[in-house]
Scaffold this active site. Structure first.
Site, short mmCIF file in Angstrom:
data_model
loop_
_atom_site.label_atom_id
_atom_site.label_comp_id
_atom_site.label_asym_id
_atom_site.label_seq_id
_atom_site.Cartn_x
_atom_site.Cartn_y
_atom_site.Cartn_z
N CYS A 34 -22.26 -27.02 -41.58
CA CYS A 34 -21.70 -26.12 -40.56
C CYS A 34 -21.10 -26.93 -39.42
O CYS A 34 -21.35 -28.12 -39.25
CB CYS A 34 -22.79 -25.22 -39.98
SG CYS A 34 -23.69 -24.22 -41.17
N ASP A 441 7.53 -43.11 -12.01
CA ASP A 441 8.27 -41.88 -12.24
C ASP A 441 8.44 -41.12 -10.92
O ASP A 441 7.49 -40.95 -10.15
CB ASP A 441 7.52 -41.01 -13.24
CG ASP A 441 8.24 -39.71 -13.54
OD1 ASP A 441 9.15 -39.72 -14.37
OD2 ASP A 441 7.89 -38.69 -12.91
#
Length: 491
Positions: A34, A441
Site C-alpha cells: 500500500c 535576473d
C-alpha cells in the site's frame, strides 16, 4: 527513508499523504502493498515491511492494494532533487529508455557498465532496471484499463508490452485480477471518448497543493507560435516522440491534470506521459519545498498566499537552450517572434485536427546548417546560437534527463555568449535542477528589493543559501510578485 522503520510506521498510522511515493508498505499477512495514506485500518507494526519502490514490492511477491492503488501514486520527488547515477537512471527508466534501448542502452547513456547500474539500483531501490521498467508498464496499463475504453490489445502495446500474453500475465501477477476484471471493478471517472480518432485522455496525479497560475501562465505567455498555444483552458504543444510526432493538451483540475494525447504510435504513450509530468513538475513535494521557504519571514507571506508553486520546465532541454539564447536581453514577445521564425523555416510540419499547432520545434541537427545572416539578431548572439546548436548537434554538449547538472553548467559556460543567467535558466527549466538560482535576473532583483531582501546578486545569493535545495522554487515566488502575464492563467 524506507530503512527508518519507526518513522515509516508513524507515517502509516497517521495516513500521511506527503509520504506517498517516498516508500511503500508491504503487509506480511495479506501479501499486499500500500501507499502510506491507504484508508484501511493500519496493520500491526510487526506485520509491516517497507520498500523504496513498487517494483521492489512486486519482486518480493506482494500485489498492489485495490483500495489505495499504490502503483499510481506520484513518483518519488527524490529523483528530481538528486543528480547522481541512480537518480538519473530513474529519470531515464521513467522516460521509457529501458523499453526502447534495453539495460545496455540505459548503462551507455549513464557511462556505466550494466553490472554497475544493476548493483546501484538494487542496493537503493531493491529492484533492477528491468523490474522497475516492468512496474512502470504495469502502472501505465492500469491507468489505460481503468480510465479509457481502449481495446485490451491496444492497451498492451501502448503500455510498452511486447505481447498481449505478457501483458495479461503481468497484470494478473501485479494486481491479482485479469485486465477485464480490473476494468469492471474501476469506479473512478472514465474519460469521455474523443471525437478525434487516436486521442487518449488521461488524468495525471500530483501532490497537493498545486498553484497553476505561474505554471500554466509561464508556458502560455512564452508559447512559440505553431509549437505551443493556449486554447479552451488548456496548454497545448507538439511533441517529438521516438515513433513520430504527437500533440498534448494539458488542463489544470482540482486534484489532477487533464491530459489529452494524440500520438502517431501508441507505444510512445509512456514516453509522452513522462515528458508531460516533467514539464509540469508533477512529482515535486510542495509541502517540503514550502515548509523550508516559509521559514524565511520575508518569503512566508508569498508562500502562504499561493502555496504549491511549481517550476515550469520543458519537454526538451535542447529546445529550451536554443530558446534561452533567443530570449537573451529581449522581451517575451520578441523571444517568441524569433523562435517562431526558426520554427517556420526549419521545423517539421504536423497536422493538428483540434487546434492551430503546425510544427515540431526544430532539432539541433536541423539547425546545424543555419545561415547566421538569416537571423535577425545581433552578431554576437548569432555566434552564440550557432555555436550552441553545433555543440548540441555533434554531441559535444548533451542536455537531457541523464545529464549531470554541474558538468552541463561547465560546458555551457565554456561556450561564447552564455553567461550565468542563461546557464542557470537552462539548469532550472531545461535540466530540472531544483536549486538553480538567478540572482542577476531583473524580475528577481526587483522582487527582492520590494520585499526587503538584498538586491545585489552577491548579497542575495548569500541570503538564499537558507533556501537550498529549493532556490528554483523561491524564484517562482519572487517572480509572482510582478504583474507580468507569466504569473497568471490566461483568460
Amino acid at each position: 527513508m524506507h530503512t527508518d522503520t519507526e518513522r515509516c510506521v508513524r507515517a502509516v498510522r497517521s495516513k500521511d499523504a506527503r509520504f506517498d511515493g517516498w516508500f511503500f508498505t508491504a503487509v506480511l499477512t495479506t501479501r499486499i502493498y500500500c501507499r502510506p495514506s491507504c484508508p484501511v485500518v493500519p496493520p500491526k507494526a510487526r506485520n509491516m515491511v517497507f520498500y523504496p519502490s513498487a517494483a521492489a514490492c512486486q519482486q518480493a511477491g506482494f500485489r498492489a492494494c485495490k483500495r489505495c492503488r499504490p502503483d499510481t501514486s506520484p513518483g518519488s520527488p527524490e529523483w528530481d532533487v538528486r543528480a547522481d547515477a541512480v537518480a538519473r537512471a530513474m529519470r531515464l527508466i521513467r522516460d521509457g529508455v529501458v523499453d526502447r534501448e534495453g539495460v545496455p542502452g540505459l548503462a551507455a547513456r549513464l557511462g556505466y557498465s550494466t553490472r554497475q547500474i544493476e548493483r546501484q539500483l538494487r542496493a537503493e531501490l531493491g529492484a533492477g532496471p528491468l523490474a522497475l521498467a516492468r512496474a512502470q508498464r504495469a502502472q501505465t496499463a492500469r491507468v489505460l484499463i481503468e480510465t479509457t475504453a481502449m481495446p485490451m490489445a491496444d492497451v498492451a502495446f501502448a503500455a510498452g508490452f511486447s505481447s498481449v500474453r505478457t501483458f495479461n500475465e503481468t497484470v494478473r501477477e501485479v494486481y491479482a485480477l485479469a485486465p477485464g476484471e480490473l476494468r469492471a471493478r474501476a469506479t473512478g471517472p472514465r474519460a469521455t471518448p474523443s471525437p478525434t480518432p487516436g486521442v487518449i485522455a488521461l488524468r495525471l496525479p500530483y501532490r497537493t497543493p498545486l498553484d497553476p497560475s505561474n505554471l500554466f501562465g509561464h508556458l502560455a505567455a512564452t508559447a512559440v507560435p505553431g509549437v505551443e498555444e493556449w486554447r479552451d483552458g488548456a496548454y497545448r504543444r507538439t511533441l517529438a516522440l521516438p515513433s513520430g510526432p504527437g500533440i498534448v493538451s494539458l488542463a489544470p483540475a482540482a486534484d489532477h491534470i487533464a491530459c489529452r494525447l494524440l500520438l502517431t504510435d501508441p507505444r510512445d504513450l509512456s514516453h509522452a506521459i513522462s515528458r508531460c509530468r516533467w514539464l509540469l513538475d508533477l512529482d515535486a513535494d510542495p509541502v517540503a519545498v514550502d515548509e523550508q521557504l516559509r521559514a524565511d519571514p520575508l518569503l512566508a507571506p508569498l508562500v502562504d498566499g499561493a502555496p504549491g508553486r511549481r517550476v515550469p520546465r520543458t519537454v526538451d532541454p535542447a529546445e529550451f537552450a536554443v530558446r534561452a539564447v533567443l530570449g537573451q536581453q529581449v522581451s517575451t514577445a520578441a523571444a517568441r517572434t524569433h523562435a517562431g521564425r526558426l520554427v517556420t523555416a526549419h521545423g517539421t510540419p504536423v497536422e493538428d485536427p483540434e487546434g492551430g499547432l503546425t510544427h515540431l520545434f526544430p532539432a539541433p541537427g536541423a539547425l546545424a546548417a543555419l545561415d547566421p545572416e538569416a537571423l535577425a539578431l545581433p552578431r554576437a548572439r548569432r555566434t552564440t546560437l550557432t555555436t550552441l546548436v553545433g555543440a548540441l548537434a555533434d554531441g559535444t554538449l548533451r542536455l537531457g534527463l541523464d545529464t549531470d547538472w554541474d558538468e552541463a553548467r561547465a560546458r555551457l559556460l565554456a561556450l561564447p555568449g552564455l553567461g550565468p543567467w542563461t546557464v542557470e535558466a537552462i539548469a532550472m527549466r531545461g535540466l530540472g535542477d531544483p536549486d538553480a538560482f538567478l540572482p542577476t535576473d531583473l524580475g528577481v532583483r526587483r522582487a527582492a528589493a520590494g520585499l526587503g531582501l538584498p538586491s545585489t546578486p552577491a548579497a542575495l545569493t548569500a541570503r538564499a543559501a537558507a533556501w537550498r535545495p529549493w532556490r528554483a522554487y523561491a524564484v517562482q515566488y519572487l517572480w509572482a510578485t510582478d504583474s507580468h502575464p507569466i504569473n497568471h492563467l490566461p483568460s
